[in-house]
Design an enzyme around this catalytic site. Structure first.
Site, mmCIF file in Angstrom:
data_model
loop_
_atom_site.group_PDB
_atom_site.id
_atom_site.type_symbol
_atom_site.label_atom_id
_atom_site.label_comp_id
_atom_site.label_asym_id
_atom_site.label_seq_id
_atom_site.Cartn_x
_atom_site.Cartn_y
_atom_site.Cartn_z
ATOM 1 N N ASP A 108 0.693 -1.217 -0.069
ATOM 2 C CA ASP A 108 -0.013 -0.031 -0.036
ATOM 3 C C ASP A 108 0.976 1.150 0.058
ATOM 4 O OD1 ASP A 108 -2.255 -1.310 0.005
ATOM 5 O OD2 ASP A 108 -2.665 -1.415 2.158
ATOM 6 N N GLY A 109 2.016 1.263 0.653
ATOM 7 C CA GLY A 109 2.780 2.518 0.699
ATOM 8 C C GLY A 109 3.239 2.751 -0.603
ATOM 9 N N ASP A 159 -2.872 14.773 20.584
ATOM 10 C CA ASP A 159 -1.957 14.255 19.722
ATOM 11 C C ASP A 159 -1.826 14.608 18.567
ATOM 12 O OD1 ASP A 159 -0.865 12.991 22.199
ATOM 13 O OD2 ASP A 159 -1.125 10.925 21.547
ATOM 14 N N ASN A 210 -4.527 8.915 1.226
ATOM 15 C CA ASN A 210 -5.152 8.562 2.496
ATOM 16 C C ASN A 210 -5.713 9.609 3.467
ATOM 17 O OD1 ASN A 210 -5.435 5.748 2.158
ATOM 18 N ND2 ASN A 210 -3.435 5.338 3.503
ATOM 19 N N GLU A 211 -4.578 10.293 3.809
ATOM 20 C CA GLU A 211 -4.927 11.461 5.012
ATOM 21 C C GLU A 211 -3.833 12.447 5.014
ATOM 22 O OE1 GLU A 211 -2.274 9.158 6.461
ATOM 23 O OE2 GLU A 211 -4.298 8.103 6.757
#
Length: 306
Positions: A67-68, A181, A149-150
């Site tokens: 996926d990376g 966080d 993704n984000e």
């Protein structure tokens, strides 16, 4: 689809991925295709060289990894509308990739692509830029960053564990101030990654929406929120003027954000295009397989279905 010029990216340091890349290159070159091959990984980024050295339009990107590797390809190739065939060769979870067993007969895959026997899945992306705090100057003080993704805003400190204090606006209206966080702003594709780990919702990738999820907030009332894709999310770092926050795109560092600056995150003006080879592809089956959904520990037969 034409296969006149193809780029192949294989996972750095993985012999299986590299071996498949070499095999694919030989097969495509026998079909009079110009092939560019290179490794992709944390320390290797072949895409600027690929795009700069292309002698004609790139018809296809074959990404051999996990996926990376697929995320990296999407960030660099979406703007040029280059379709991505991502194969899980050397990867792990494989949410975004085709199964390697469906790619074993790679010669047949090239025939299918040439005869247009495949599907293309469009995936929404996010873009982000950093601005000075006031809204008078509309010129960004950073590059444009893309994520499939984000986008994540988290505090940065070399010598102590710190808490970020972030103010979040939607379309210019203050919604909440978060102490914790960090903050995640995700696409539906990214909802099954960092967002779901932070107790955010899972969103079907067929929807165009943005999910905002606080990371370990110091308030029980700070909850994830799903908003329309056309909204603009603005995040302002507050409090300590000596500490910066970092903007991350798909887990890769983008830039620093200082108090007095804000990052605007919105739906990108481009989409990632992933080729789907499986004729019976199902997103729900992918969730079952990848998240190991099994329901009750004892599986009951559903005799009512018949």
């Amino acid at each position: 689809m034409q296969l006149k010029q193809v780029i192949i990216a294989h996972k750095s340091g993985d012999p299986v991925s590299k071996r498949w890349a070499e095999q694919c290159a030989r097969q495509l070159e026998k079909r009079d295709c110009h092939v560019l091959v290179g490794p992709t990984g944390a320390k290797d980024n072949p895409y600027p060289v690929f795009l700069a050295s292309a002698t004609q339009p790139i018809d296809l990107a074959v990404v051999l990894g996990g996926d990376g590797a697929a995320l990296t390809a999407a960030r660099h190739l979406a703007a040029d509308r280059i379709p991505i065939l991502a194969i899980n060769a050397g990867g792990h979870l494989g949410f975004l990739t085709e199964r390697l067993e469906d790619f074993v007969d790679s010669e047949q895959v090239w025939d299918r692509l040439l005869s247009d026997r495949y599907a293309v899945q469009q995936r929404m992306m996010l873009q982000a830029s950093v601005f000075e705090g006031n809204r008078i100057d509309r010129e960004a003080v950073s590059d444009r960053y893309l994520a499939l993704n984000e986008m994540c805003v988290k505090p940065a400190s070399a010598d102590r564990m710190i808490t970020s204090i972030l103010e979040m606006e939607i379309d210019g209206e203050v919604v909440d101030q978060y102490q914790g966080d960090g903050l995640l702003v995700a696409t539906p594709t990214g909802s099954t990654c960092y967002t779901v780990a932070a107790n955010g919702p899972i969103i079907h990738p067929g929807l165009d929406s943005i999910t905002i999820t606080p990371i370990c907030p110091l308030s029980l009332s700070s909850r994830p929120i799903v908003i329309p894709a056309g909204c603009v999310v603005s995040i302002w770092p507050l409090a300590d003027l000596e500490l910066s926050n970092k903007l991350w795109m798909d887990g890769v560092l983008a830039t620093s954000i200082w108090p007095g600056q804000r990052v605007d995150i919105r739906m990108a003006d481009c989409q990632a295009q992933f080729i789907v080879l499986r004729e019976n592809y199902s997103y729900y089956q992918t969730l079952q397989e990848k998240l190991q959904w099994a329901g009750a520990r004892i599986r009951y037969s559903n005799n009512h279905r018949n």
